[in-house]
Design a protein around this motif. Structure first.
Motif, PDB file in Angstrom:
ATOM      1  N   PRO A 125       0.791  -1.236   0.000  1.00 23.62           N
ATOM      2  CA  PRO A 125       0.000   0.000   0.000  1.00 23.62           C
ATOM      3  C   PRO A 125       0.819   1.280   0.000  1.00 23.62           C
ATOM      4  CG  PRO A 125      -0.107  -1.092   2.141  1.00 23.62           C
ATOM      5  CD  PRO A 125       0.532  -2.057   1.201  1.00 23.62           C
ATOM      6  N   THR A 126       2.009   1.280   0.640  1.00 23.11           N
ATOM      7  CA  THR A 126       2.779   2.522   0.720  1.00 23.11           C
ATOM      8  C   THR A 126       3.717   2.732  -0.462  1.00 23.11           C
ATOM      9  OG1 THR A 126       4.508   1.439   2.027  1.00 23.11           O
ATOM     10  CG2 THR A 126       2.709   2.481   3.241  1.00 23.11           C
ATOM     11  N   VAL A 127       3.826   1.747  -1.339  1.00 21.67           N
ATOM     12  CA  VAL A 127       4.685   1.867  -2.518  1.00 21.67           C
ATOM     13  C   VAL A 127       4.003   2.754  -3.559  1.00 21.67           C
ATOM     14  CG1 VAL A 127       5.708   0.579  -4.436  1.00 21.67           C
ATOM     15  CG2 VAL A 127       5.813  -0.341  -2.115  1.00 21.67           C
ATOM     16  N   THR A 128       4.805   3.540  -4.283  1.00 17.38           N
ATOM     17  CA  THR A 128       4.255   4.416  -5.328  1.00 17.38           C
ATOM     18  C   THR A 128       3.599   3.595  -6.430  1.00 17.38           C
ATOM     19  OG1 THR A 128       5.891   6.145  -4.904  1.00 17.38           O
ATOM     20  CG2 THR A 128       4.814   6.164  -7.058  1.00 17.38           C
ATOM     21  N   ALA A 129       2.333   3.871  -6.679  1.00 14.87           N
ATOM     22  CA  ALA A 129       1.592   3.162  -7.729  1.00 14.87           C
ATOM     23  C   ALA A 129       1.916   3.741  -9.101  1.00 14.87           C
ATOM     24  CB  ALA A 129       0.093   3.242  -7.460  1.00 14.87           C
ATOM     25  N   SER A 177       0.779   6.841  -3.904  1.00 12.54           N
ATOM     26  CA  SER A 177       0.921   5.465  -3.432  1.00 12.54           C
ATOM     27  C   SER A 177      -0.298   4.633  -3.811  1.00 12.54           C
ATOM     28  CB  SER A 177       1.099   5.442  -1.915  1.00 12.54           C
ATOM     29  OG  SER A 177      -0.106   5.817  -1.265  1.00 12.54           O
ATOM     30  N   ASN A 178      -0.139   3.312  -3.729  1.00  9.55           N
ATOM     31  CA  ASN A 178      -1.268   2.412  -3.987  1.00  9.55           C
ATOM     32  C   ASN A 178      -2.436   2.725  -3.069  1.00  9.55           C
ATOM     33  OD1 ASN A 178      -0.425   0.282  -6.032  1.00  9.55           O
ATOM     34  ND2 ASN A 178       1.301   0.186  -4.616  1.00  9.55           N
ATOM     35  N   PHE A 179      -2.136   2.941  -1.789  1.00  7.94           N
ATOM     36  CA  PHE A 179      -3.216   3.189  -0.826  1.00  7.94           C
ATOM     37  C   PHE A 179      -3.947   4.493  -1.122  1.00  7.94           C
ATOM     38  CE2 PHE A 179      -4.702   5.274   3.054  1.00  7.94           C
ATOM     39  CZ  PHE A 179      -5.662   4.355   3.453  1.00  7.94           C
ATOM     40  N   ASP A 180      -3.195   5.591  -1.339  1.00  6.62           N
ATOM     41  CA  ASP A 180      -3.834   6.886  -1.559  1.00  6.62           C
ATOM     42  C   ASP A 180      -4.695   6.879  -2.816  1.00  6.62           C
ATOM     43  OD1 ASP A 180      -2.774   7.963   0.729  1.00  6.62           O
ATOM     44  OD2 ASP A 180      -1.034   8.847  -0.260  1.00  6.62           O
ATOM     45  N   LEU A 181      -4.209   6.248  -3.870  1.00  6.59           N
ATOM     46  CA  LEU A 181      -4.996   6.200  -5.098  1.00  6.59           C
ATOM     47  C   LEU A 181      -6.198   5.277  -4.931  1.00  6.59           C
ATOM     48  CD1 LEU A 181      -5.027   7.523  -7.814  1.00  6.59           C
ATOM     49  CD2 LEU A 181      -3.634   5.670  -8.731  1.00  6.59           C
ATOM     50  N   TYR A 202      -8.451  -2.221  -5.349  1.00  7.66           N
ATOM     51  CA  TYR A 202      -8.429  -3.448  -4.552  1.00  7.66           C
ATOM     52  C   TYR A 202      -9.224  -3.261  -3.264  1.00  7.66           C
ATOM     53  CZ  TYR A 202      -4.763  -1.043  -1.856  1.00  7.66           C
ATOM     54  OH  TYR A 202      -4.062  -0.130  -1.107  1.00  7.66           O
ATOM     55  N   GLN A 203      -9.575  -4.360  -2.643  1.00  2.13           N
ATOM     56  CA  GLN A 203     -10.279  -4.340  -1.361  1.00  2.13           C
ATOM     57  C   GLN A 203      -9.252  -4.286  -0.242  1.00  2.13           C
ATOM     58  OE1 GLN A 203     -13.692  -4.244  -0.632  1.00  2.13           O
ATOM     59  NE2 GLN A 203     -12.824  -3.766   1.370  1.00  2.13           N
ATOM     60  N   PRO A 204      -9.189  -3.182   0.524  1.00  2.00           N
ATOM     61  CA  PRO A 204      -8.203  -3.102   1.603  1.00  2.00           C
ATOM     62  C   PRO A 204      -8.410  -4.205   2.633  1.00  2.00           C
ATOM     63  CG  PRO A 204      -9.189  -0.955   1.161  1.00  2.00           C
ATOM     64  CD  PRO A 204     -10.007  -1.963   0.429  1.00  2.00           C
ATOM     65  N   ASP A 205      -7.306  -4.743   3.116  1.00  2.00           N
ATOM     66  CA  ASP A 205      -7.361  -5.812   4.109  1.00  2.00           C
ATOM     67  C   ASP A 205      -6.952  -5.250   5.462  1.00  2.00           C
ATOM     68  OD1 ASP A 205      -7.520  -8.240   5.380  1.00  2.00           O
ATOM     69  OD2 ASP A 205      -5.511  -8.885   4.772  1.00  2.00           O
ATOM     70  N   PHE A 206      -7.859  -4.484   6.081  1.00  2.00           N
ATOM     71  CA  PHE A 206      -7.557  -3.893   7.378  1.00  2.00           C
ATOM     72  C   PHE A 206      -7.992  -4.840   8.495  1.00  2.00           C
ATOM     73  CE2 PHE A 206      -8.313   0.015   4.735  1.00  2.00           C
ATOM     74  CZ  PHE A 206      -6.962   0.272   4.559  1.00  2.00           C
ATOM     75  N   LYS A 207      -7.176  -4.936   9.519  1.00  2.83           N
ATOM     76  CA  LYS A 207      -7.376  -5.910  10.574  1.00  2.83           C
ATOM     77  C   LYS A 207      -8.061  -5.286  11.787  1.00  2.83           C
ATOM     78  CE  LYS A 207      -2.854  -7.650   9.112  1.00  2.83           C
ATOM     79  NZ  LYS A 207      -3.403  -8.480   8.057  1.00  2.83           N
ATOM     80  N   ALA A 208      -8.905  -6.056  12.433  1.00  2.94           N
ATOM     81  CA  ALA A 208      -9.461  -5.644  13.721  1.00  2.94           C
ATOM     82  C   ALA A 208      -8.378  -5.847  14.774  1.00  2.94           C
ATOM     83  CB  ALA A 208     -10.695  -6.477  14.055  1.00  2.94           C
ATOM     84  N   ASN A 243      -1.040   0.535   7.179  1.00  2.00           N
ATOM     85  CA  ASN A 243      -0.279   0.554   5.928  1.00  2.00           C
ATOM     86  C   ASN A 243       1.214   0.472   6.197  1.00  2.00           C
ATOM     87  OD1 ASN A 243      -2.375   0.622   4.119  1.00  2.00           O
ATOM     88  ND2 ASN A 243      -2.431   2.833   3.953  1.00  2.00           N
ATOM     89  N   THR A 244       1.679   1.276   7.134  1.00  3.12           N
ATOM     90  CA  THR A 244       3.113   1.300   7.446  1.00  3.12           C
ATOM     91  C   THR A 244       3.466   0.394   8.612  1.00  3.12           C
ATOM     92  OG1 THR A 244       2.791   3.218   8.906  1.00  3.12           O
ATOM     93  CG2 THR A 244       3.330   3.655   6.594  1.00  3.12           C
TER      94      THR A 244
END
Length: 477
Positions: free
Chosen positions: A163-167, A210-214, A260-266, A363-364
């Motif tokens: 996610p933090t890598v430049t897309a 970044s992948n995440f921001d876009l 993409y569907q973000p995979d955020f964890k509880a 992300n980080t």
């Protein structure tokens, strides 16, 4: 004697012919001698503005000595006219045009907006040219940026595993400005005008995303995940000068974007150094907004804690990615200086006991613990809001039922709003819904909260404020 002269002529004639040819070869044919006169003129102002666009610009010149056909009025940014553009054509020895047309031609000739430069002007007719006139001028921009990346029809697939890598890096061409120019990069679903901001730059003609921001922008545009969707990109340049603000947008470039569907964890907080203790069944779920998980909660000096993926010890545990920690527990890549490894499983908090904000960026994989604006637990909590007329001086005293825990039973109507205060007045002790108005179940201190909003329908409820754990509940009775 005559014979000697004849011999000299035989020897000198070839030399004269050679020199004549050399003179022709050395002549700068881009700057021929003028054969008719262009009369000097004035712009009326050295600095041009869009408001002058329709003002007249007039040139006069003598008729050419010979030849036929029309005249070409040429502009260059250099006196040698090696790079020139045509301002206009004329069938007579007069040209009447506009400042707007002149400004455009000077830009095409290479003059930069907002910077005083010299423009050169002459008339051409066949092989004949006039003299050159010149003037110092400051032009204004008339066209928008030109997007060079992405290209029309290209495809971009976002990488959710990085996610933090430049897309990608969006790039565009534009003038070289003599003042600061702000660029706004926006994206919209193709065929719509609902453009969403991607990012801003000043003077820089590129924007790395970044992948995440876009992917966040794609989410706001309601793009489907794992599907190549057509999106439009545009870049808008805004510049300011004495003449005002000029805003120019690029043409839209359409490309395909796969989100993409973000995979955020509880993430559940547990530990002896927290308000929860070591009871996994009561582990506290952090407030989550996309990649950010956070909570205002109590931490004890030298107390230990870690995070679970569920309200149970198994199967998922999260701790620092550091030497000595169990491999299955390693998660956080960076952490604040008030945290350190404790044993093979836990995180130790080395700050003073009190209220803190825990912020985790998934992300980080970073965790930061910072002091809360209200560092200590309140001795009293009062209820104030529409349910009692927003009268802080008569705020309702809630009953303390535990360390930092307060309750009160009350009827709540639809559209009700309220919050908690630590005194019967408006002051620094103030808690409400974290970040903004709503009913998230998480409290934030003054400076990071807004009203709790609830539609109660007039029924009775128990309101519980657990300041120590950073939560609140509204429970029907």
């Amino acid at each position: 004697m005559k014979n000697i002269l004849k011999l000299l002529m035989v020897f000198l004639l070839p030399l004269l012919l050679v020199n004549a040819c050399r003179d022709d070869a050395d002549r700068d044919w881009t700057s021929p001698e003028p054969s008719f006169k262009l009369y000097d003129t004035t712009l009326g102002a050295n600095v041009l503005y869009p408001t002058m666009e329709n003002n007249p610009f007039i040139l006069n010149w003598d008729n050419a000595v010979s030849g036929s056909g029309g005249y070409s009025i040429m502009i260059s940014s250099t006196s040698d006219f090696k790079s020139k553009v045509e301002l206009a054509k004329s069938g007579t020895n007069t040209l009447k045009t506009t400042i707007g047309a002149l400004n455009t031609a000077m830009l095409q000739a290479g003059l930069s907006p907002y910077s005083s430069q010299t423009a050169y002007l002459r008339i051409e007719r066949g092989t004949e040219v006039s003299n050159t006139i010149s003037f110092a001028v400051t032009v204004y921009p008339t066209a928008g940026p030109v997007i060079t990346n992405p290209t029309a029809g290209s495809s971009l697939v976002l990488d959710g595993s990085n996610p933090t890598v430049t897309a990608t890096t969006f790039k565009w061409a534009d003038y070289t400005y003599g003042v600061n120019v702000s660029y706004k990069v926006e994206m919209a679903v193709t065929g719509t005008t609902a453009f969403m901001l991607v990012g801003n730059t000043q003077n820089d003609k590129e924007l790395a995303v970044s992948n995440f921001d876009l992917n966040e922008v794609a989410s706001k545009l309601s793009l489907p995940v794992n599907v190549a969707s057509n999106v439009d990109l545009r870049v808008t340049a805004t510049s300011e000068s004495t003449g005002g603000t000029i805003t120019k947008s690029s043409a839209v470039v359409t490309f395909k974007l796969t989100a993409y569907q973000p995979d955020f964890k509880a993430l559940y907080l547990v530990g002896g150094g927290t308000a929860v203790g070591w009871d996994a069944s009561k582990a506290q779920l952090l407030y989550q907004n996309q990649n950010i998980s956070e909570i205002y909660t109590y931490l004890e000096n030298n107390g230990e804690f870690r995070f679970l993926g569920q309200q149970d010890w198994n199967p998922i545990n999260y701790s620092l990615n550091a030497d000595g920690i169990k491999d299955d527990y390693k998660y956080f890549a960076t952490w604040s200086t008030n945290l350190e490894v404790s044993g093979a499983e836990n995180i130790k908090f080395t700050g003073n006991s009190g209220m803190y904000k825990i912020t985790i960026d998934q992300n980080t994989k970073s965790i930061v613990v910072t002091p809360s604006p209200i560092p200590t637990l309140p001795s009293n909590i009062y209820l104030v809001g529409s349910i009692q007329g927003w009268d802080a001086t008569n705020a309702i005293s809630m009953t303390q039922v535990g360390d930092g825990i307060f309750e009160y039973d009350i009827a709540i109507s639809d559209g009700a709003e309220f919050k908690f205060i630590g005194q019967q007045s408006w002051g620094d002790l103030d808690w409400g819904n974290i970040h903004g108005g709503g009913n998230s179940g998480y409290v934030g201190p003054k400076g990071d909260n807004d009203n709790i909003k609830y539609n109660g329908g007039g029924a009775m409820y128990k309101i519980t404020a657990n300041i120590k754990m950073g939560t609140y509940k509204v429970t029907p009775l």
